[in-house]
Design an enzyme around this catalytic site. Structure first.
Site, PDB file in Angstrom:
ATOM      1  N   TRP A 123       0.837  -1.211   0.000  1.00 16.46           N
ATOM      2  CA  TRP A 123       0.000   0.000   0.000  1.00 16.46           C
ATOM      3  C   TRP A 123       0.858   1.241   0.000  1.00 16.46           C
ATOM      4  O   TRP A 123       0.551   2.226  -0.687  1.00 16.46           O
ATOM      5  CB  TRP A 123      -0.969  -0.019   1.180  1.00 16.46           C
ATOM      6  CG  TRP A 123      -1.935  -1.156   1.093  1.00 16.46           C
ATOM      7  CD1 TRP A 123      -2.051  -2.207   1.965  1.00 16.46           C
ATOM      8  CD2 TRP A 123      -2.911  -1.395   0.060  1.00 16.46           C
ATOM      9  NE1 TRP A 123      -3.031  -3.064   1.530  1.00 16.46           N
ATOM     10  CE2 TRP A 123      -3.572  -2.596   0.381  1.00 16.46           C
ATOM     11  CE3 TRP A 123      -3.278  -0.702  -1.089  1.00 16.46           C
ATOM     12  CZ2 TRP A 123      -4.587  -3.124  -0.426  1.00 16.46           C
ATOM     13  CZ3 TRP A 123      -4.285  -1.218  -1.895  1.00 16.46           C
ATOM     14  CH2 TRP A 123      -4.930  -2.420  -1.555  1.00 16.46           C
ATOM     15  N   ASP A 158      -1.411   6.718   6.466  1.00 18.89           N
ATOM     16  CA  ASP A 158      -2.436   5.777   6.032  1.00 18.89           C
ATOM     17  C   ASP A 158      -2.644   4.810   7.186  1.00 18.89           C
ATOM     18  O   ASP A 158      -1.800   3.949   7.446  1.00 18.89           O
ATOM     19  CB  ASP A 158      -1.983   5.046   4.763  1.00 18.89           C
ATOM     20  CG  ASP A 158      -2.971   3.965   4.321  1.00 18.89           C
ATOM     21  OD1 ASP A 158      -4.004   3.774   4.986  1.00 18.89           O
ATOM     22  OD2 ASP A 158      -2.689   3.311   3.291  1.00 18.89           O
ATOM     23  N   LYS A 194     -11.669  -2.113   7.233  1.00 22.26           N
ATOM     24  CA  LYS A 194     -10.894  -3.015   8.085  1.00 22.26           C
ATOM     25  C   LYS A 194     -11.296  -2.862   9.545  1.00 22.26           C
ATOM     26  O   LYS A 194     -11.753  -3.796  10.161  1.00 22.26           O
ATOM     27  CB  LYS A 194      -9.402  -2.756   7.907  1.00 22.26           C
ATOM     28  CG  LYS A 194      -8.826  -3.487   6.704  1.00 22.26           C
ATOM     29  CD  LYS A 194      -8.305  -2.584   5.661  1.00 22.26           C
ATOM     30  CE  LYS A 194      -7.901  -3.355   4.417  1.00 22.26           C
ATOM     31  NZ  LYS A 194      -7.275  -2.476   3.436  1.00 22.26           N
TER      32      LYS A 194
HETATM   33  C1  LIG Z   1      -6.745  -1.970   2.344  1.00 25.95           C
HETATM   34  C2  LIG Z   1      -5.750  -0.888   2.403  1.00 25.95           C
HETATM   35  C3  LIG Z   1      -5.705   0.129   1.441  1.00 25.95           C
HETATM   36  C4  LIG Z   1      -6.636   0.157   0.245  1.00 25.95           C
HETATM   37  O1  LIG Z   1      -7.861   0.597   0.621  1.00 25.95           O
HETATM   38  P1  LIG Z   1      -9.052   0.845  -0.446  1.00 25.95           P
HETATM   39  O2  LIG Z   1     -10.100   1.423   0.439  1.00 25.95           O
HETATM   40  O3  LIG Z   1      -9.394  -0.496  -1.017  1.00 25.95           O
HETATM   41  O4  LIG Z   1      -8.570   1.788  -1.471  1.00 25.95           O
HETATM   42  C5  LIG Z   1      -4.773   1.118   1.586  1.00 25.95           C
HETATM   43  N1  LIG Z   1      -3.915   1.127   2.622  1.00 25.95           N
HETATM   44  C6  LIG Z   1      -3.920   0.167   3.563  1.00 25.95           C
HETATM   45  C7  LIG Z   1      -2.948   0.221   4.686  1.00 25.95           C
HETATM   46  C8  LIG Z   1      -4.837  -0.874   3.482  1.00 25.95           C
HETATM   47  O5  LIG Z   1      -4.841  -1.838   4.411  1.00 25.95           O
END
Ligand SMILES: *Cc1c(COP(=O)(O)O)cnc(C)c1O
Length: 354
Positions: free
Chosen positions: A99, A166, A190
């Site tokens: 990511w 993030d 998540k």
């Molecule tokens: C799942 C995830 C993403 C992607 O998220 P989307 O909502 O599918 O764009 C980005 N960063 C991290 C750390 C993730 O776990």
């Protein structure tokens, strides 16, 4: 309801059963009126939902009025581009997994992304120790928890430029320590609720940075000015995020969650370390409390291990295709009993096959 499975999926992920039950009611009716899927985002029923979700998230994250709290769409992946578009595309990136790599790639398309550190050489099994940070960077970007590889920052780095995080896979798993950041974003699916909404916390002074030429929908200022109601928001997702926030508060809040998550992760890592049959992917000291990645030392046993787990109602344990092996995602909503059931199964499997 039929007996619930323990769902270790990385995302969309398990939700508290209490939240699922309440959401069922909300689908039928909100406070005696129409259901949440059917009411106007400008009407009083939904307004109450929206404001309640924001207030609870502000309480849980510590976001005071220096901060904008936004409910956006397009997932965390859209934030990969919105961050450099709004803050300036001269970003320092710490690449700790897939990511983070994707976030870095978006900034590279837009400007002068700089690689401050990477742990790719060692299969992203750790958080890099030293960072090459530039004083004149527009921001520093980190990924607090690496969902695919199962590593997590213990302490955020000190930076001169605003720190952007993030936090998609560990937000509200413990106290956020918002003071250290300029911007935090997280896809909800998540640890916050269902797919479809992305939480963005951004300091007001950074919202003002975006050039006037930025397309309307991509500018944080558009959504900040209208309290995330510039256009139709993902009303159902925000509703469920509000229910999850209420559930978190009922559980004792983020401090209680941190203790519970620490204990869950420790039990699982202890089981991995106790048997030669299992090998953790992440280095000790860098291990995630949210996504526990491990291999069976004899990879031929991975398929029977996963099949046996499914027969016991332990599902979603297959590792990401780029790492292989197994991954147990144990977000806030995974009860300790789920981890205990997995540990018991791992011990039995090791006794039989080890
Ligand atoms: C799942 C995830 C993403 C992607 O998220 P989307 O909502 O599918 O764009 C980005 N960063 C991290 C750390 C993730 O776990």
């Amino acid at each position: 309801m039929s007996e619930r499975l323990f769902n270790f999926s990385a995302g969309p992920a398990t939700l508290p059963p209490e939240v699922i039950e309440e959401a069922r009611e909300g689908l039928r009716s909100l406070g005696g009126g129409v259901g949440v899927l059917e009411c106007s985002h400008r009407g009083p029923e939904y307004s109450a939902v929206h404001e309640d979700a924001e207030a609870r998230l502000r309480a849980l994250t510590g976001a005071d009025d220096e901060w904008e709290l936004l409910f956006l769409q397009g997932g965390a992946s859209t934030q990969f581009l919105c961050v450099p578009m709004n803050l300036g595309a001269n970003g320092d990136y710490v690449v700790t997994g897939t990511w983070a790599q994707s976030a870095f790639a978006e900034c590279e398309k837009l400007g002068a992304a700089h690689l401050a550190a990477s742990s790719e050489e060692t299969g992203f099994d750790r958080i890099p120790g030293s960072l090459d940070l530039r004083d004149d960077a527009d921001f520093v970007h980190v990924t607090s928890n690496n969902t695919i590889y199962g590593t997590q920052w213990r302490e955020m780095p000190a930076t001169t430029a605003p720190l952007v995080c993030d936090a998609s896979s560990d937000i509200l798993s413990g106290p956020l320590g918002l003071d250290r950041f300029g911007l935090v974003y997280a896809g909800a699916q998540k640890n916050l609720g269902p797919a479809g909404v992305t939480l963005v916390l951004v300091r007001k002074e950074l919202v003002a940075r975006a050039p006037a030429s930025l397309p309307t929908m991509l500018a944080y200022r558009t959504h900040a000015a209208k309290k995330s109601l510039f256009n139709t928001p993902p009303t159902f997702s925000i509703y469920v995020v509000g229910l999850v926030a209420k559930w978190l508060q009922d559980q004792g809040g983020v401090e209680a969650m941190a203790a519970r998550n620490e204990a869950k992760a420790q039990r699982l890592y202890d089981a991995i370390d106790a048997h030669d049959l299992y090998r953790g992917h992440a280095q000790a000291g860098h291990r995630s409390r949210m996504n526990v990645t491990f291999h069976l030392t004899d990879d031929a046993l991975t398929a029977p291990f996963l099949a046996g787990a499914t027969r016991r109602g332990l599902v979603g344990l297959k590792g990401h295709r780029s790492v292989g092996g197994c991954r147990a995602s144990i977000y806030n909503a995974m009860p300790p009993e789920g981890v205990d059931a997995l540990v018991a199964y791992m011990q039995e499997f090791a006794a039989e096959r080890g």
